[in-house]
Design a protein around this motif. Structure first.
Motif, short mmCIF file in Angstrom:
data_model
loop_
_atom_site.label_atom_id
_atom_site.label_comp_id
_atom_site.label_asym_id
_atom_site.label_seq_id
_atom_site.Cartn_x
_atom_site.Cartn_y
_atom_site.Cartn_z
N GLN A 217 -1.02 -4.76 -5.86
CA GLN A 217 -0.36 -3.46 -5.78
C GLN A 217 -1.61 -2.55 -5.17
OE1 GLN A 217 2.62 -2.12 -9.12
NE2 GLN A 217 4.23 -4.67 -8.47
N VAL A 218 -1.89 -1.78 -4.13
CA VAL A 218 -2.63 -1.11 -3.76
C VAL A 218 -1.95 0.69 -3.65
CG1 VAL A 218 -4.50 -0.41 -1.76
CG2 VAL A 218 -3.85 -2.71 -2.77
N SER A 219 -2.86 1.90 -3.71
CA SER A 219 -2.00 2.44 -3.40
C SER A 219 -3.54 3.52 -3.15
CB SER A 219 -1.35 3.14 -5.03
OG SER A 219 -1.86 3.57 -5.76
N SER A 220 -2.85 4.73 -2.77
CA SER A 220 -4.24 5.89 -2.55
C SER A 220 -4.93 6.31 -3.79
CB SER A 220 -3.46 7.04 -1.52
OG SER A 220 -4.44 8.13 -0.62
N ILE A 221 -5.84 7.02 -3.80
CA ILE A 221 -6.14 7.59 -5.11
C ILE A 221 -5.90 9.22 -4.33
CG2 ILE A 221 -8.24 6.70 -6.07
CD1 ILE A 221 -10.53 8.22 -4.42
N PRO B 289 -13.38 0.04 -4.77
CA PRO B 289 -13.51 0.58 -3.10
C PRO B 289 -12.37 -0.74 -1.95
CG PRO B 289 -15.69 0.19 -4.14
CD PRO B 289 -14.81 -0.02 -4.87
N ALA B 290 -11.90 -0.41 -1.98
CA ALA B 290 -10.63 -1.24 -0.65
C ALA B 290 -12.01 -2.75 0.51
CB ALA B 290 -10.31 -0.51 0.68
N CYS B 291 -13.17 -2.45 0.70
CA CYS B 291 -13.94 -3.32 1.39
C CYS B 291 -14.47 -4.45 0.46
CB CYS B 291 -14.96 -2.50 2.08
SG CYS B 291 -16.00 -1.97 1.26
N GLN B 292 -13.92 -4.41 -1.18
CA GLN B 292 -14.70 -5.17 -2.04
C GLN B 292 -13.51 -5.75 -2.60
OE1 GLN B 292 -18.23 -5.93 -1.98
NE2 GLN B 292 -18.19 -4.13 0.06
N GLN B 293 -12.54 -5.47 -2.96
CA GLN B 293 -11.50 -6.07 -3.15
C GLN B 293 -10.71 -7.17 -2.43
OE1 GLN B 293 -10.25 -5.90 -5.88
NE2 GLN B 293 -8.67 -7.87 -5.44
N PRO B 294 -11.13 -8.21 -2.38
CA PRO B 294 -10.34 -9.18 -1.49
C PRO B 294 -8.64 -9.62 -1.97
CG PRO B 294 -12.14 -10.22 -3.44
CD PRO B 294 -11.58 -8.99 -3.39
N LEU B 295 -8.47 -9.85 -0.67
CA LEU B 295 -6.72 -9.92 -1.28
C LEU B 295 -5.95 -10.91 -1.94
CD1 LEU B 295 -4.23 -8.20 0.18
CD2 LEU B 295 -4.45 -9.36 2.18
N VAL B 296 -5.53 -11.00 -2.79
CA VAL B 296 -4.20 -11.81 -3.40
C VAL B 296 -3.16 -11.49 -3.34
CG1 VAL B 296 -6.18 -12.63 -4.80
CG2 VAL B 296 -4.81 -10.92 -5.66
N ALA B 297 -2.16 -12.01 -3.16
CA ALA B 297 -0.54 -12.24 -3.50
C ALA B 297 -0.28 -11.52 -3.93
CB ALA B 297 -0.22 -13.47 -2.72
N SER B 298 0.36 -10.18 -3.31
CA SER B 298 1.30 -9.68 -5.35
C SER B 298 0.10 -8.17 -4.79
CB SER B 298 1.67 -9.98 -5.58
OG SER B 298 2.68 -11.02 -4.99
N PHE C 196 0.93 -0.91 0.08
CA PHE C 196 0.46 -0.10 -0.33
C PHE C 196 1.00 1.10 0.04
CE2 PHE C 196 -2.75 3.46 2.24
CZ PHE C 196 -3.32 3.77 0.79
N ASN C 197 0.92 2.40 -1.23
CA ASN C 197 1.48 3.34 -1.15
C ASN C 197 3.19 2.83 -1.47
OD1 ASN C 197 -0.51 4.80 -1.67
ND2 ASN C 197 -0.83 5.55 0.55
N VAL D 54 -6.00 -0.49 -7.75
CA VAL D 54 -5.91 -1.59 -7.50
C VAL D 54 -5.51 -2.08 -8.19
CG1 VAL D 54 -6.20 -4.11 -6.96
CG2 VAL D 54 -6.67 -2.07 -5.02
N ASN D 55 -3.61 -2.36 -8.63
CA ASN D 55 -3.12 -3.09 -10.02
C ASN D 55 -3.70 -1.85 -11.26
OD1 ASN D 55 -2.18 -4.78 -8.18
ND2 ASN D 55 -3.47 -6.35 -9.39
N GLY D 56 -4.41 0.13 -10.82
CA GLY D 56 -4.32 0.84 -11.85
C GLY D 56 -5.52 0.33 -12.04
N ARG D 57 -6.55 0.27 -11.21
CA ARG D 57 -7.93 0.00 -11.40
C ARG D 57 -8.53 0.90 -9.78
NH1 ARG D 57 -10.14 -4.60 -10.94
NH2 ARG D 57 -12.33 -3.81 -10.41
N LYS D 58 -9.51 1.90 -10.38
CA LYS D 58 -10.11 2.51 -8.33
C LYS D 58 -11.68 1.66 -7.79
CE LYS D 58 -11.09 6.80 -9.10
NZ LYS D 58 -11.54 8.07 -9.42
#
Ligand code: FES
Length: 94
Positions: free
Chosen positions: A85-89, A74-83, A17-18, A68-72
């Motif tokens: 890449q998440v960043s703040s908008i 909601p972090a609460c709807q994105q299941p976590l997978v290995a590797s 994250f960032n 998340v990997n270049g797509r905007k």
């Protein structure tokens, strides 16, 4: 604090994250993985520049938007997978 007993979890996975590395469990939401790691500030409000983070946890409020990997998304709807890449908008799109 995470519940440690009586819960079926995914495998521990690393993500960023960032540019900072975090560890969470596969299948939990990115928002929850970050919150459990002590990161509640996901972005800044574009108008007031106040910190924003999780609020509804069901994809309605959009307070937790992140890249998340270049797509905007909601972090609460994105299941976590290995590797992941998440960043703040607040930052430019990756
Ligand atoms: S917390 Fe409301 S959309 Fe994610």
């Amino acid at each position: 604090m995470r519940i440690t007993k009586g819960v079926a979890r995914g495998e521990p996975v690393s993500f960023t994250f960032n540019g900072v590395s975090y560890t969470g469990y596969a299948g939990e939401s990115v928002a929850c993985a970050l919150f459990a790691s002590g990161m509640a500030h996901l972005r800044d409000s574009p108008r007031s520049h106040q910190p924003r983070g999780m609020f509804c946890l069901m994809g309605s409020c959009q307070e937790c938007l992140v890249w998340v990997n270049g797509r905007k998304v909601p972090a609460c709807q994105q299941p976590l997978v290995a590797s992941l890449q998440v960043s703040s908008i607040s930052n430019e799109a990756p």
